[in-house]
Design a protein around this motif. Structure first.
Motif, PDB file in Angstrom:
ATOM      1  N   MET A  36       0.834  -1.205   0.000  1.00 48.01           N
ATOM      2  CA  MET A  36       0.000   0.000   0.000  1.00 48.01           C
ATOM      3  C   MET A  36       0.873   1.262   0.000  1.00 48.01           C
ATOM      4  O   MET A  36       0.454   2.304  -0.510  1.00 48.01           O
ATOM      5  N   ASP A  37       2.075   1.180   0.571  1.00 46.38           N
ATOM      6  CA  ASP A  37       3.009   2.309   0.484  1.00 46.38           C
ATOM      7  C   ASP A  37       3.327   2.566  -0.995  1.00 46.38           C
ATOM      8  O   ASP A  37       3.268   3.700  -1.470  1.00 46.38           O
ATOM      9  N   ALA A  38       3.634   1.492  -1.721  1.00 37.23           N
ATOM     10  CA  ALA A  38       3.945   1.637  -3.146  1.00 37.23           C
ATOM     11  C   ALA A  38       2.748   2.213  -3.905  1.00 37.23           C
ATOM     12  O   ALA A  38       2.898   3.113  -4.736  1.00 37.23           O
ATOM     13  N   CYS A  93       0.287   3.477   7.891  1.00 39.61           N
ATOM     14  CA  CYS A  93      -0.272   4.833   7.772  1.00 39.61           C
ATOM     15  C   CYS A  93      -0.742   5.097   6.344  1.00 39.61           C
ATOM     16  O   CYS A  93      -1.808   5.683   6.127  1.00 39.61           O
ATOM     17  N   MET A  94       0.061   4.672   5.367  1.00 40.95           N
ATOM     18  CA  MET A  94      -0.285   4.940   3.969  1.00 40.95           C
ATOM     19  C   MET A  94      -1.611   4.282   3.598  1.00 40.95           C
ATOM     20  O   MET A  94      -2.471   4.890   2.976  1.00 40.95           O
ATOM     21  N   ALA A  95      -1.750   3.018   3.991  1.00 34.28           N
ATOM     22  CA  ALA A  95      -2.970   2.282   3.651  1.00 34.28           C
ATOM     23  C   ALA A  95      -4.200   2.988   4.216  1.00 34.28           C
ATOM     24  O   ALA A  95      -5.204   3.153   3.533  1.00 34.28           O
ATOM     25  N   PRO A 104       4.157   1.907  11.757  1.00 30.07           N
ATOM     26  CA  PRO A 104       4.920   1.664  10.528  1.00 30.07           C
ATOM     27  C   PRO A 104       4.364   2.477   9.354  1.00 30.07           C
ATOM     28  O   PRO A 104       3.148   2.663   9.228  1.00 30.07           O
ATOM     29  N   HIS A 105       5.292   2.927   8.491  1.00 30.03           N
ATOM     30  CA  HIS A 105       4.942   3.831   7.400  1.00 30.03           C
ATOM     31  C   HIS A 105       3.833   3.267   6.498  1.00 30.03           C
ATOM     32  O   HIS A 105       2.857   3.958   6.185  1.00 30.03           O
ATOM     33  N   GLY A 106       3.987   2.005   6.096  1.00 24.06           N
ATOM     34  CA  GLY A 106       3.009   1.425   5.170  1.00 24.06           C
ATOM     35  C   GLY A 106       1.607   1.359   5.754  1.00 24.06           C
ATOM     36  O   GLY A 106       0.609   1.554   5.043  1.00 24.06           O
ATOM     37  N   THR A 126       0.466   4.136  -2.744  1.00 22.71           N
ATOM     38  CA  THR A 126       0.357   5.550  -2.386  1.00 22.71           C
ATOM     39  C   THR A 126       1.373   6.391  -3.159  1.00 22.71           C
ATOM     40  O   THR A 126       1.059   7.485  -3.631  1.00 22.71           O
ATOM     41  N   HIS A 127       2.599   5.880  -3.297  1.00 17.91           N
ATOM     42  CA  HIS A 127       3.599   6.619  -4.086  1.00 17.91           C
ATOM     43  C   HIS A 127       3.074   6.884  -5.491  1.00 17.91           C
ATOM     44  O   HIS A 127       3.162   7.989  -6.017  1.00 17.91           O
ATOM     45  N   ALA A 128       2.511   5.844  -6.096  1.00 19.15           N
ATOM     46  CA  ALA A 128       2.057   5.982  -7.482  1.00 19.15           C
ATOM     47  C   ALA A 128       0.855   6.920  -7.571  1.00 19.15           C
ATOM     48  O   ALA A 128       0.788   7.788  -8.444  1.00 19.15           O
ATOM     49  N   VAL A 187      -0.888  12.587   2.034  1.00 19.04           N
ATOM     50  CA  VAL A 187      -0.930  11.253   2.633  1.00 19.04           C
ATOM     51  C   VAL A 187       0.413  10.976   3.323  1.00 19.04           C
ATOM     52  O   VAL A 187       0.465  10.466   4.443  1.00 19.04           O
ATOM     53  N   HIS A 188       1.491  11.373   2.660  1.00 21.21           N
ATOM     54  CA  HIS A 188       2.798  11.213   3.279  1.00 21.21           C
ATOM     55  C   HIS A 188       3.038  12.240   4.378  1.00 21.21           C
ATOM     56  O   HIS A 188       3.674  11.931   5.388  1.00 21.21           O
ATOM     57  N   THR A 189       2.537  13.459   4.197  1.00 19.58           N
ATOM     58  CA  THR A 189       2.688  14.472   5.237  1.00 19.58           C
ATOM     59  C   THR A 189       2.128  13.923   6.560  1.00 19.58           C
ATOM     60  O   THR A 189       2.803  13.931   7.593  1.00 19.58           O
TER      61      THR A 189
HETATM   62 FE   FE2 Z   1       6.052   6.107   1.306  1.00 19.74          FE
END
Ligand code: FE2
Lengths: 176, 414, 389
Positions: free
Chosen positions: B197-199, B284-286, B280-282, B201-203, B266-268
């Motif tokens: 889900m981190d990936a 939060c992203m999800a 963990p970062h991922g 979010t990047h896209a 989303v990253h902020t």
């Molecule tokens: Fe990220």
């Protein structure tokens, strides 16, 4: 080989002068806004004591410097970085990029999205300064232009905005 | 396809991807005139047997100068300096970083020290301080998510001076990144889901962000298509090699997209939640991705609707009117979180109140949301978000993400 | 799209700067590569169009000194490289900026090999010895008169053909002031070259996620802009999109082996002195029709590249390959009606029917990849000779 020659890159005195004037104006406007606008004051209060930043053009200026003095008051500190301790440097990569910004063809957000700015320093401070620049722009510019310059035009009350705008203009131009 | 008035793009990392990509490492190092690499990794990676796989793939053709397998999760300057000394002692001439973000950062830090003979790393921090190529660095990512195998940033902490040094330079990019399905095959379901889900979010953030450009768009679309087709599948069935490879590709593609087009709110908020609550970062992203779409929607409706094609495929895309596409995209991301929740036996969190820490206690107590909102004000990723956010906006989004409810469109100030 | 089965490699070391005021970033970018005194190479034609002034203004206020050599001929040779080598050395240059397409990039790449080592390294590379030195910084400023190899690892200099990933420029700049209007036919040739490279990348057996991404960007930009720009060459954004497309197409081409239409186009071009892009445009539909008769599954997403997501999703899977060919033929027909003296068959280019056999023999022996049947090649060439669209 007569197809060959060497060229000294020329200068662009008028564009330089224009950007220098705008930087001087914005620098003094920030000083005035920090006295007049609560949000700008709060942003500076959140920064470390003596915090100083510069906004300038690469490779050799023009530049403007603004910083907090011993009493925590925000001061325009001129154009010469020589001998000043600068915590945050914001540099536009070239004069044409600065022209785009200061003729309001590109907003601060767009300039950074287009990688025209280099920021050297702590990121939270940079965020605060960008918010300050946005507020100052809203004061200085007519609504039609400012709407393009910031992402979201604030819904301040009309009377307060006019009052503050007059004081900031007064401060920037006459040092009142 | 949109052409912005101005854009920049760069990803000079050679990508090698496949089920036997590791076997290409000796050839790559030979092209770079290196003969004696040092492997940098951590205990977890080594314990999972991944270093042995790498060694098995390269050892016939390569002399390994040293294996440093003790990079701690919060690596710092001391580790960098110690491993740089080991590199010199063992007369190494290249680095192979096997691991996730901390290992990559450490390897990049070592590379600055050994290439520039730096006694003080601080001299090289900030933009533009590095002026020439460093020693060859080959990145072997062991998660499919961060994209750090294609990014040009390194963060090294100095615990003694309480400093966090950020290094930004094209010279920090690895010379090559090896995407090999064997490196992620043993990743547990919940981590697979969160990093995937981190990936995503990047896209997605790259695609609707202010710095989007044709190449970040093309790589982002490819990444989204791969993630949509493979993430739930691989979370259900972790030993699916094809899906693992697809996810490794997706993470790298998304990494290229966001390192050129940057990320947004989303990253902020994710960075802030990570630093305040240690989530963990991922994860939060999800949780936050649907809110990034909802909050920015009024500025990016058409662009967001285009994402339905890689997410839902041809038939869904053709069968949905333009006005409904963004709704479907947002619903799709929420459904994906639900599917991952189910596929991971409930370990993939869908909203903040569901996130638990190691002792099983709620990791994001509701009253900490104020701190998170305040911290978010100091994160640079907000520059690239289409719409502005102040403290109240951050808090409004956090409240919704804590509870797991959609944003009230009436509360989004335009 | 598809899942790659084999291990793939992809490499694109170029930094892209495209759009408004891109040229003004050159000083900063050169500084990042430790260079302060660039030598600009260009052609007399571009110089006459005022490009030197544009460059001088872009470097304005940077305090740098720049050299300009505006004498790159259509056929650069070793003698020129030796002269430029001394010029570069004697005047202390530390980077090359290539302004223009084709021969300018050939010259720049060859000169870069020479100045990063010695002029003899050129022959050494041509005879198969790899380069051992890191090359000096090389920036390319593209226009719309391109050969198709500017941003690739390939360069040729007279009889020497030079191939190395180190030759790929470090920097590519597309700016409205330099990607200016060319003759219609020139811009059409450049874009049809890109289209061929993109389509062949999409059909290539070794295609991968990244070659797909670049080919997709190229195909989209060409299809959306090619006829608009031909109709209205002053359309600045369209020209920039076509220049971008050329870079994307070349990059995916560079990461795959050349395809059949590309190789045949080059072979025909050598025997009639017409820009290879125009010829490839004539060969491409016939090649696609032939391809479609063969049963291969990963052909159906070609229409995604050619028609875009909206059109692709609205088309039945079985019909989509056919639609892609139709769309390409439509574009060619439109170009014929817009572009003056646009060829309609390779016969129009002065190729004699009896020459075809020579090209078939030449094509299947040298260059064209072995997997193509000479009968296929003959078939395509004859169709492209006979059929006038
Ligand atoms: Fe990220």
């Amino acid at each position: 080989m007569n197809e060959y020659k060497e060229i000294q890159s020329g200068s662009k005195p008028f564009k330089r002068a224009y950007v220098a004037l705008m930087l001087w104006f914005v620098g003094r406007a920030i000083e005035a806004a920090a006295r007049v606008d609560a949000a700008v004051k709060a942003e500076f209060d959140g920064l470390s004591p003596g915090f100083t930043f510069s906004l300038g053009v690469m490779p050799q200026g023009p530049t403007m410097i603004v910083g907090k003095d011993d009493q925590g008051l925000v001061r325009y500190r001129g154009w010469d970085p020589e001998g000043q301790k600068i915590d945050l440097k914001m540099k536009v990569k070239n004069l044409e990029g600065a022209i785009l910004m200061f003729t309001f063809q590109e907003s601060t957000a767009m300039a950074s999205a287009r990688n025209r700015l280099i920021v050297d320093g702590e990121v939270p401070a940079a965020c605060a300064i960008v918010r300050v620049l946005d507020i100052v722009e809203v004061y200085l510019l007519p609504k039609l232009i400012a709407k393009l310059a910031v992402k979201r035009y604030p819904d301040w009350s009309f009377g307060e905005k006019i009052r503050n705008r007059i004081r900031i203009y007064g401060g920037a131009i006459f040092g009142l | 396809m949109e052409l912005p008035g101005y854009y920049e793009y760069y990803c000079g990392v050679k990508i090698i991807a496949g089920h036997d990509a590791l076997e290409r490492i000796p050839g790559i190092l030979q092209d770079l005139h290196a003969r004696r690499p040092m492997i940098v990794t951590d205990k977890g990676v080594a314990g999972a047997g991944l270093v042995d796989i790498v060694l098995g793939a390269v050892k016939d053709q390569l002399t390994i100068g040293a294996v440093a397998d003790d990079v701690p999760p919060d690596s710092d300057l001391r580790v960098v300096n110690r491993l740089a000394a080991l590199y010199r002692e063992q007369d190494c001439d290249a680095l192979i970083a096997v691991g996730g973000g901390s290992v990559m950062d450490t390897a990049k830090g070592i590379n600055i020290v050994v290439s520039e003979r730096a006694d003080d790393l601080m001299k090289f921090s900030g933009a533009g301080a590095l002026k020439r190529p460093l020693k060859p660095l080959v990145a072997v990512p062991t998660t499919a998510g961060t994209g750090s195998e294609v990014t040009l940033v390194a963060v090294v902490k100095d615990h003694e001076r309480h400093l966090k040094m950020a290094f930004v330079s094209y010279f920090l990019l690895p010379n090559a990144s090896i995407l090999d399905s064997r490196m992620t095959l043993s990743l547990p379901a919940a981590i697979t889901a969160a990093t995937g889900m981190d990936a995503l979010t990047h896209a997605v953030e790259a695609y609707y962000g202010l710095s989007k450009n044709p190449l970040s768009d093309a790589t982002a679309l490819a990444a989204i298509r791969l993630i949509s087709g493979n993430l739930v599948k691989v979370t259900r069935n972790p030993s699916d090699r094809e899906a693992r490879l697809a996810m490794a590709n997706a993470a790298a593609l998304a990494g290229m997209a966001f390192s050129n087009s940057m990320v947004g709110m989303v990253h902020t908020l994710g960075h802030a939640t990570g630093s305040v609550c240690g989530v963990p970062h991922g994860v939060c992203m999800a949780i936050l991705l649907p809110y990034g779409l909802e909050y920015n929607r009024h500025k990016r409706e058409a662009v967001m609707g285009e994402l339905l094609f890689p997410m839902g495929g041809s038939d869904v895309f053709a069968g949905t009117t333009k006005e409904q596409r963004t709704d479907r995209v947002i619903a799709y991301v929420r459904q994906m979180n639900q599917d991952l929740h189910d596929a991971s036996g409930g370990r993939h969190a869908r909203f903040f109140k569901e996130v638990l820490d190691r002792e099983g206690k709620p990791a994001v107590p509701r009253e900490r949301l104020l701190d998170i909102a305040r911290t978010a004000l100091g994160d640079g990723s907000i520059f690239y978000n289409p719409e502005d956010l102040d403290y109240d906006d951050f808090l409004m989004v956090l409240e919704a993400a804590w509870e797991g409810v959609a944003l009230d469109p009436g509360c989004i100030r335009t | 799209m598809f899942q790659p089965q084999k291990t793939y490699e992809f490499y694109s070391p170029t930094k892209v700067l495209s759009g408004n005021k891109a040229l003004e970033n050159l000083p900063v970018e050169l500084d990042g590569m430790n260079a302060v005194k660039p030598l600009i190479l260009t052609t007399p034609g571009l110089s006459a169009r005022g490009m030197e002034k544009v460059m001088a203004s872009a470097f304005g206020d940077s305090n740098l000194t720049i050299g300009v050599f505006a004498g790159v001929p259509p056929q650069p040779d070793l003698r020129l490289i030796r002269e430029l080598y001394s010029l570069y050395r004697d005047n202390g240059y530390d980077a090359i900026i290539a302004l223009g397409g084709g021969p300018v990039l050939d010259t720049a790449k060859a000169l870069n090999i020479a100045v990063s080592g010695k002029p003899e390294d050129l022959e050494s590379l041509a005879s198969g010895n790899p380069l051992t030195k890191k090359l000096k910084p090389l920036a390319a400023i593209l226009n719309l008169d391109l050969s198709g190899c500017e941003m690739t690892r390939y360069a040729s200099l007279g009889s020497l053909s030079l191939t190395s990933p180190a030759l790929i420029p470090d920097l590519m700049i597309i700016d409205p002031r330099t990607a200016t209007e060319e003759e219609q036919k020139t811009m059409a040739a450049t874009s049809l070259m890109s289209m061929t490279q993109a389509v062949e990348a999409c059909l290539h057996p070794a295609r991968n996620h990244l070659t797909d991404a670049y080919a997709y960007g190229a195909a989209r930009f060409i299809m959306e802009n090619i006829t608009n720009v031909m109709r209205n060459p002053s359309e600045r954004k369209g020209r920039l999109a076509l220049a971008n497309a050329a870079f994307f197409a070349q990059t995916s081409f560079d990461n795959l082996a050349p395809g059949m239409v590309y190789e045949l186009g080059m072979a025909v071009s050598r025997s009639c002195h017409t820009k290879p892009g125009l010829i490839m445009g004539l060969l491409l539909p016939h090649f696609l029709l032939l391809e479609m008769r063969k049963e291969t599954t990963d052909r159906k997403d070609l229409y995604l590249f050619i028609g875009g997501p909206e059109a692709f999703a609205g088309t039945m899977a079985e019909a989509s390959a056919r639609k892609a060919v139709d769309r390409i033929v439509e574009i060619l027909l439109e170009l014929q009606s817009i572009v003056t003296y646009f060829p309609r068959s390779i016969r129009d280019l002065g190729i004699k029917k009896e020459d075809l056999e020579k090209i078939v023999a030449h094509g299947s022996a040298a260059g064209v990849r072995g997997e193509y049947d000479p009968q296929d090649i003959r078939n395509i060439l004859e169709k492209a000779w006979e059929t006038r669209f």
